[in-house]
Write an enzyme that holds these catalytic residues in place. Sequence first.
Site, PDB file in Angstrom:
ATOM      1  N   THR A 135     -21.467 -43.402  -6.078  1.00 55.33           N
ATOM      2  CA  THR A 135     -21.975 -43.303  -7.230  1.00 55.33           C
ATOM      3  C   THR A 135     -23.331 -43.579  -7.895  1.00 55.33           C
ATOM      4  O   THR A 135     -23.939 -44.390  -6.932  1.00 55.33           O
ATOM      5  CB  THR A 135     -21.067 -44.088  -8.295  1.00 55.33           C
ATOM      6  OG1 THR A 135     -21.671 -44.414  -9.490  1.00 55.33           O
ATOM      7  CG2 THR A 135     -21.108 -45.607  -7.771  1.00 55.33           C
ATOM      8  N   ASP A 136     -23.960 -43.227  -8.640  1.00 50.44           N
ATOM      9  CA  ASP A 136     -25.542 -43.525  -8.968  1.00 50.44           C
ATOM     10  C   ASP A 136     -25.634 -45.078  -9.692  1.00 50.44           C
ATOM     11  O   ASP A 136     -26.722 -45.491  -9.586  1.00 50.44           O
ATOM     12  CB  ASP A 136     -26.014 -42.467  -9.911  1.00 50.44           C
ATOM     13  CG  ASP A 136     -25.258 -42.537 -11.564  1.00 50.44           C
ATOM     14  OD1 ASP A 136     -24.166 -43.127 -11.574  1.00 50.44           O
ATOM     15  OD2 ASP A 136     -25.711 -41.750 -12.523  1.00 50.44           O
ATOM     16  N   GLU A 137     -24.374 -45.585 -10.092  1.00 51.33           N
ATOM     17  CA  GLU A 137     -24.325 -46.712 -10.293  1.00 51.33           C
ATOM     18  C   GLU A 137     -24.804 -47.997  -9.397  1.00 51.33           C
ATOM     19  O   GLU A 137     -25.062 -49.062  -9.851  1.00 51.33           O
ATOM     20  CB  GLU A 137     -22.927 -47.540 -11.125  1.00 51.33           C
ATOM     21  CG  GLU A 137     -22.456 -46.419 -12.103  1.00 51.33           C
ATOM     22  CD  GLU A 137     -20.944 -46.585 -12.833  1.00 51.33           C
ATOM     23  OE1 GLU A 137     -20.929 -47.804 -12.849  1.00 51.33           O
ATOM     24  OE2 GLU A 137     -20.603 -45.866 -13.353  1.00 51.33           O
ATOM     25  N   TYR A 161     -17.562 -53.375 -10.141  1.00 50.57           N
ATOM     26  CA  TYR A 161     -17.307 -52.151  -9.517  1.00 50.57           C
ATOM     27  C   TYR A 161     -18.638 -51.607  -8.523  1.00 50.57           C
ATOM     28  O   TYR A 161     -18.439 -51.021  -7.695  1.00 50.57           O
ATOM     29  CB  TYR A 161     -17.161 -51.097 -10.699  1.00 50.57           C
ATOM     30  CG  TYR A 161     -17.293 -49.466 -10.202  1.00 50.57           C
ATOM     31  CD1 TYR A 161     -16.261 -49.005  -9.267  1.00 50.57           C
ATOM     32  CD2 TYR A 161     -18.181 -48.568 -10.769  1.00 50.57           C
ATOM     33  CE1 TYR A 161     -16.515 -47.740  -8.868  1.00 50.57           C
ATOM     34  CE2 TYR A 161     -18.516 -47.491 -10.536  1.00 50.57           C
ATOM     35  CZ  TYR A 161     -17.682 -47.069  -9.535  1.00 50.57           C
ATOM     36  OH  TYR A 161     -17.781 -45.568  -9.126  1.00 50.57           O
ATOM     37  N   LYS A 165     -19.017 -50.607  -4.705  1.00 51.55           N
ATOM     38  CA  LYS A 165     -19.502 -49.517  -4.032  1.00 51.55           C
ATOM     39  C   LYS A 165     -20.507 -49.277  -3.281  1.00 51.55           C
ATOM     40  O   LYS A 165     -20.696 -48.892  -2.327  1.00 51.55           O
ATOM     41  CB  LYS A 165     -19.664 -48.332  -5.403  1.00 51.55           C
ATOM     42  CG  LYS A 165     -18.441 -48.064  -5.907  1.00 51.55           C
ATOM     43  CD  LYS A 165     -17.341 -47.128  -5.157  1.00 51.55           C
ATOM     44  CE  LYS A 165     -17.950 -45.716  -4.543  1.00 51.55           C
ATOM     45  NZ  LYS A 165     -17.003 -45.115  -4.163  1.00 51.55           N
TER      46      LYS A 165
END
Length: 367
Positions: A135-137, A161, A165
Site C-alpha cells: 500500500t501507499d500508506e 496497519y 505492511k
Amino acid sequence: MSKILLVTGGAGFIGANFIHYWMKKYPNDRIIALDALTYAGNYANLEPVAKNDNFSFVHCNILEQEKVEQILREEKVDTLVHFAAESHVDRSILGPDAFLETNIMGTHSLLKAAKKVWLDEGLLPENHRFHHVSTDEVYGTLEPEDPPFREDTPYAPNSPYSASKAASDHLVRSYHHTYGLQVSTSNCSNNYGPYHFPEKLIPLVITNILFDKPLPIYGDGQQIRDWLYVEDHARGIDLVIHKGEVGDTYNIGGINEWANIDIVKLICALMDEQFKDNSELKDRFPEAKSAHAQASESLITYVKDRPGHDRRYAIDPNKANSVLNYQPQESFETGIRLTIEWYLANQQWWASVMDGSYKEWVDKQYN
Ligand code: NAD
Ligand code: TYD
C-alpha cells in the site's frame, strides 16, 4: 507459457477481483486461491470463477507454513501473489495484534515456505515469482504541497496497519537481497469497486444512504486519498508480474486525489440521480432520502477524527507508466458509477457480510 498461481487473500476485496480479471485474461493459467476466510474474506466473492476447471480454493491461514509448502510443491506453483492481510486502519487501532500476526508473521511464513520449496529443495530455482501486494500508506502522510509518493520516498508509516505492511515490505526485500528469492512489490493507492467490504468509506456511504443512516465524516473531511478502480490495480499487478524487474518495487495509482467530503458529496449526488424516476429502487429502499426526492447529502455527519489520521496520500505513477506502460482504464467518473451500480445490484452480498460487534465499537469510537 502458462502459469500456476497461488493467490493468498483470494476471497478478499482485491484478491477476488484480481482472480476474476486474471482468469478472463489468461484462461490457460491455473489459480489456487488460499484464504483463511476472516470476517473480510467471503467465498461468495469467488463464485464467478468457482466452476472453472483451472480454479481451486484452499481454506488455510498463511501462518500454516507446512500446508503452504505442500501446495507449492504438489501444485507446482511458479507464481505466488500475496494479498492476504488485515487491511482496515480503524480495526488496527482497535486491535493491532492481528495485524502484526498476519501482515508481518504471516508474510514471513510465506517467504520461508517459498524459499524452502523453490530454492532450498531446488524445485524452481529460476523463473519463480513472489509478488507482494502493498500500500501507499507505508510512506506516511503528505502536506498539501508535497510531491506524491515515489518508489524512493522514505517509509514513515503512522498506523499499526501501515507499520505492519511496511515491515512486510522490508521482509520481502530482504529475502531477495539475502537469499535471492525472486520477488517484486507493488504499492497501490486506495482501491474501490465491487466486493469492497462495507466498513470502508465508499461502500459504507453507498449502503448507509439506502437505509437513511448517517454518513460519518472523520474530523473536517479534508483528508485526501488517491482512488483507483480495483480492476486497474489488478492490471498493474499483471504488468509487474509479466514485465517488472525481479527485486524491484512499483507504485500503482491513477492520479485521482479527492478530499473525503467531496467524494461523499459526489456519491450522494449520484445516488439521488439513480433514484430519480426509478420506482423499483424507491420500493426496495423506502427509507432512503432519495426515495422521497430529498438530498442524501443531508445525512452527512461530522464525527470525531480517527486517531493519528493521515492527512493526504498521493501516488506518483511515473515509473509504472514509463517502465511497464501502465495506464488505468477507468476514469473516476466511470469507475464510481460502475461501483454504485454493482452495489445496487448486489444487495444480498453486502447485507450478508456486515459484522455487528465491530459496528458497535465504531459507533462508540466516533460518536
Ligand atoms: P481485505 O481485507 O478485503 O481482504 C483480505 C483477505 O485476506 C480476506 O479474504 C481475508 O480472509 C484474508 N486473510 C486475512 N488474514 C489471513 C490469514 N492470516 N491467512 C489467510 N488469509 C487471510 O483486503 P483488500 O482490501 O482486498 O487488500 C488486499 C491487499 O491489498 C492487502 O495486502 C492490502 O494491504 C493491500 N492494499 C489494499 C488497498 C485497498 O485500498 N484496499 C490498497 C493498496 C493495497
Ligand atoms: P478507508 O476507506 O478506511 O481507507 P484508508 O483509511 O485506508 O484510507 O478511509 C478512507 C478515508 O475516509 C480515510 O481518510 C478515513 C475516512 N473515513 C471517514 O471519514 N468516515 C468513515 O466512516 C470511514 C470508514 C472512513
